[in-house]
Design a protein around this motif. Structure first.
Motif, PDB file in Angstrom:
ATOM      1  N   ALA A 106      41.928  22.121  20.350  1.00 20.44           N
ATOM      2  CA  ALA A 106      41.640  23.446  20.907  1.00 20.44           C
ATOM      3  C   ALA A 106      40.934  24.323  19.872  1.00 20.44           C
ATOM      4  O   ALA A 106      41.216  24.260  18.672  1.00 20.44           O
ATOM      5  CB  ALA A 106      42.923  24.108  21.379  1.00 20.44           C
ATOM      6  N   THR A 107      40.041  25.178  20.355  1.00 19.32           N
ATOM      7  CA  THR A 107      39.281  26.072  19.484  1.00 19.32           C
ATOM      8  C   THR A 107      39.697  27.518  19.710  1.00 19.32           C
ATOM      9  O   THR A 107      40.294  27.875  20.725  1.00 19.32           O
ATOM     10  CB  THR A 107      37.776  25.947  19.774  1.00 19.32           C
ATOM     11  N   MET A 108      39.340  28.361  18.752  1.00 20.16           N
ATOM     12  CA  MET A 108      39.639  29.785  18.883  1.00 20.16           C
ATOM     13  C   MET A 108      38.997  30.373  20.126  1.00 20.16           C
ATOM     14  O   MET A 108      39.645  31.051  20.926  1.00 20.16           O
ATOM     15  CB  MET A 108      39.141  30.532  17.644  1.00 20.16           C
ATOM     16  N   GLY A 109      37.714  30.141  20.302  1.00 14.76           N
ATOM     17  CA  GLY A 109      37.022  30.709  21.451  1.00 14.76           C
ATOM     18  C   GLY A 109      37.586  30.224  22.768  1.00 14.76           C
ATOM     19  O   GLY A 109      37.769  30.999  23.711  1.00 14.76           O
ATOM     20  N   GLY A 110      37.887  28.940  22.836  1.00 12.47           N
ATOM     21  CA  GLY A 110      38.447  28.396  24.060  1.00 12.47           C
ATOM     22  C   GLY A 110      39.814  28.950  24.375  1.00 12.47           C
ATOM     23  O   GLY A 110      40.152  29.202  25.541  1.00 12.47           O
ATOM     24  N   ASN A 111      40.613  29.158  23.333  1.00 14.91           N
ATOM     25  CA  ASN A 111      41.964  29.698  23.535  1.00 14.91           C
ATOM     26  C   ASN A 111      41.912  31.086  24.153  1.00 14.91           C
ATOM     27  O   ASN A 111      42.760  31.452  24.978  1.00 14.91           O
ATOM     28  CB  ASN A 111      42.704  29.730  22.194  1.00 14.91           C
ATOM     29  N   LEU A 112      40.925  31.872  23.775  1.00 15.11           N
ATOM     30  CA  LEU A 112      40.785  33.215  24.352  1.00 15.11           C
ATOM     31  C   LEU A 112      40.566  33.165  25.853  1.00 15.11           C
ATOM     32  O   LEU A 112      40.894  34.112  26.574  1.00 15.11           O
ATOM     33  CB  LEU A 112      39.596  33.949  23.719  1.00 15.11           C
ATOM     34  N   LEU A 113      40.008  32.044  26.327  1.00 16.39           N
ATOM     35  CA  LEU A 113      39.603  31.937  27.730  1.00 16.39           C
ATOM     36  C   LEU A 113      40.564  31.106  28.568  1.00 16.39           C
ATOM     37  O   LEU A 113      40.247  30.772  29.718  1.00 16.39           O
ATOM     38  CB  LEU A 113      38.198  31.324  27.806  1.00 16.39           C
ATOM     39  N   GLN A 114      41.730  30.765  28.017  1.00 20.09           N
ATOM     40  CA  GLN A 114      42.696  29.997  28.792  1.00 20.09           C
ATOM     41  C   GLN A 114      42.961  30.652  30.129  1.00 20.09           C
ATOM     42  O   GLN A 114      43.187  31.860  30.209  1.00 20.09           O
ATOM     43  CB  GLN A 114      44.030  29.915  28.041  1.00 20.09           C
ATOM     44  N   ARG A 115      42.997  29.849  31.176  1.00 18.67           N
ATOM     45  CA  ARG A 115      43.325  30.378  32.497  1.00 18.67           C
ATOM     46  C   ARG A 115      44.834  30.291  32.723  1.00 18.67           C
ATOM     47  O   ARG A 115      45.545  29.541  32.069  1.00 18.67           O
ATOM     48  CB  ARG A 115      42.572  29.614  33.575  1.00 18.67           C
ATOM     49  N   THR A 116      45.303  31.066  33.667  1.00 19.72           N
ATOM     50  CA  THR A 116      46.733  31.130  33.930  1.00 19.72           C
ATOM     51  C   THR A 116      47.301  29.764  34.299  1.00 19.72           C
ATOM     52  O   THR A 116      46.583  28.890  34.802  1.00 19.72           O
ATOM     53  CB  THR A 116      47.021  32.116  35.081  1.00 19.72           C
ATOM     54  N   ARG A 117      48.588  29.598  34.055  1.00 20.83           N
ATOM     55  CA  ARG A 117      49.282  28.379  34.462  1.00 20.83           C
ATOM     56  C   ARG A 117      50.100  28.591  35.736  1.00 20.83           C
ATOM     57  O   ARG A 117      51.000  27.811  36.044  1.00 20.83           O
ATOM     58  CB  ARG A 117      50.192  27.897  33.319  1.00 20.83           C
ATOM     59  N   CYS A 118      49.799  29.647  36.475  1.00 19.48           N
ATOM     60  CA  CYS A 118      50.492  29.898  37.742  1.00 19.48           C
ATOM     61  C   CYS A 118      50.353  28.666  38.643  1.00 19.48           C
ATOM     62  O   CYS A 118      49.237  28.199  38.903  1.00 19.48           O
ATOM     63  CB  CYS A 118      49.897  31.115  38.436  1.00 19.48           C
ATOM     64  N   PRO A 119      51.460  28.119  39.132  1.00 17.83           N
ATOM     65  CA  PRO A 119      51.368  26.900  39.956  1.00 17.83           C
ATOM     66  C   PRO A 119      50.601  27.102  41.249  1.00 17.83           C
ATOM     67  O   PRO A 119      50.002  26.147  41.779  1.00 17.83           O
ATOM     68  CB  PRO A 119      52.839  26.544  40.228  1.00 17.83           C
TER      69      PRO A 119
END
Length: 332
Positions: A106-119
């Motif tokens: 995982a990268t810093m930039g990608g981590n900022l853009l994580q989408r929700t884990r709502c099922p």
């Protein structure tokens, strides 16, 4: 997974131009979230622009701030000597946030853009405003144990989305007043971290204020007196890798056991990292004490509202705030 074109540019300019030429294109770095979304059919880009060859991996001290390149791996950031010395809160959050294998991808930039884990977001059998605006929010009347207690409005009707931001990194960067540096075809733009993530409002499908075609190139963290009295506290269902039910980033600047400055942010409670500005103000000038920390937690929870299955967060969140502050202050 649908077929897609794959490009691997070597300059930032070429990467941005590649995205601009295709409206349904995505940048990819570690891919730890994007590939999951593609496999589940939640996104289907016609073009993937692999940015791993771009020169965006440096971690360096600048005049008055630390700059972390968007492609710096989470593991590299967590273990870097500059981060350990100047921003240990960030290192703690990263190490709490994922397994070692994921941190190595995982990268810093990608981590900022994580989408929700709502099922309900991931299960296409259910309506979801984040996935399909206007279809409804299944979590409102469903199993909402993991969902938000802050940041939704009912002034014009039911909340459009009560999903939460899943990133531990984002919570720490919120507390540290970071800035996200992005580039587009017109040049560079700097976004204060408080403005980077959005509340759902009438566009719950949009997680951030990034514009189409923009590429995150770095994160800047200003120098601050938070190299010692900090703690990232995370409550989760199991001790091994899991997303947080509630997390707290706490940082204190102390002078003779009195609080000069405080920073507090919550995770697992809102559509974006939830900064506790009023609680911070209340702590300034206070002696380090359980009383001050309890009062700060009470201030922090004034606007909280729970749903059927997440009422426990109304007690868990203030308890976690008090614990994080206690550990940051070094009270045994």
């Amino acid at each position: 997974m649908k077929p897609f074109h794959y490009l691997r540019p070597t300059t930032v300019k070429d990467a941005i131009n590649a995205l601009a030429s295709a409206p349904n294109a995505r940048f990819i770095a570690g891919g730890t979230n994007l590939i999951d979304l593609m496999k589940r059919g939640l996104v289907a880009p016609e073009k993937l622009v692999d940015i791993n060859s771009l020169p965006l991996k440096k971690i360096e001290q600048k005049a008055g701030f630390v700059r972390i390149g968007a492609l710096a791996l989470n593991s590299s950031v967590a273990d870097h000597t500059i981060i350990a010395a100047k921003h240990p809160l960030l290192a703690q959050a990263l190490k709490a946030g994922a397994s070692g294998q994921l941190r190595n991808m995982a990268t810093m930039g990608g981590n900022l853009l994580q989408r929700t884990r709502c099922p309900y977001f991931y299960d296409t059998a259910f309506p979801c405003n984040k996935r399909n605006p206007g279809s409804g929010c299944s979590a409102l009347e469903g199993i909402n144990r993991l969902h938000a207690i802050f940041g939704f409005s009912e002034k014009t009707g039911p909340p459009t989305c009560i999903a939460v931001n899943p990133s531990d990194l984002n919570v720490a960067l919120s507390a540290l007043d970071a800035t996200v540096v992005v580039q587009n075809t017109q040049g560079e733009r700097r976004i204060p971290f408080a403005d980077f993530h959005r509340l759902p409002g009438d566009r719950p499908d949009r997680d951030t204020t990034l514009e189409a075609g923009e590429l995150i190139v770095a994160v800047d963290i200003p120098d601050a007196p938070f190299a010692r009295n900090v703690h990232y506290f995370k409550v989760r269902d199991r001790a091994s890798y899991a997303f947080g039910l509630v997390s707290v980033a706490a940082a204190l600047d102390l002078d003779n056991n009195r609080i000069k400055t405080a920073r507090l942010a919550l995770g697992g409670v809102a559509h974006k990292p939830w900064r506790l500005f009023e609680a911070e103000k209340m702590l300034v000038g206070q002696p380090v004490s359980e009383t001050a920390f309890r009062q700060a937690a009470e201030v922090a929870m004034r606007d909280a509202k729970a749903f059927e299955h997440n009422a426990y967060k109304l007690k868990l969140a203030p308890n976690s705030i008090r614990q994080a502050l206690t550990l940051a202050a070094g009270i045994s």
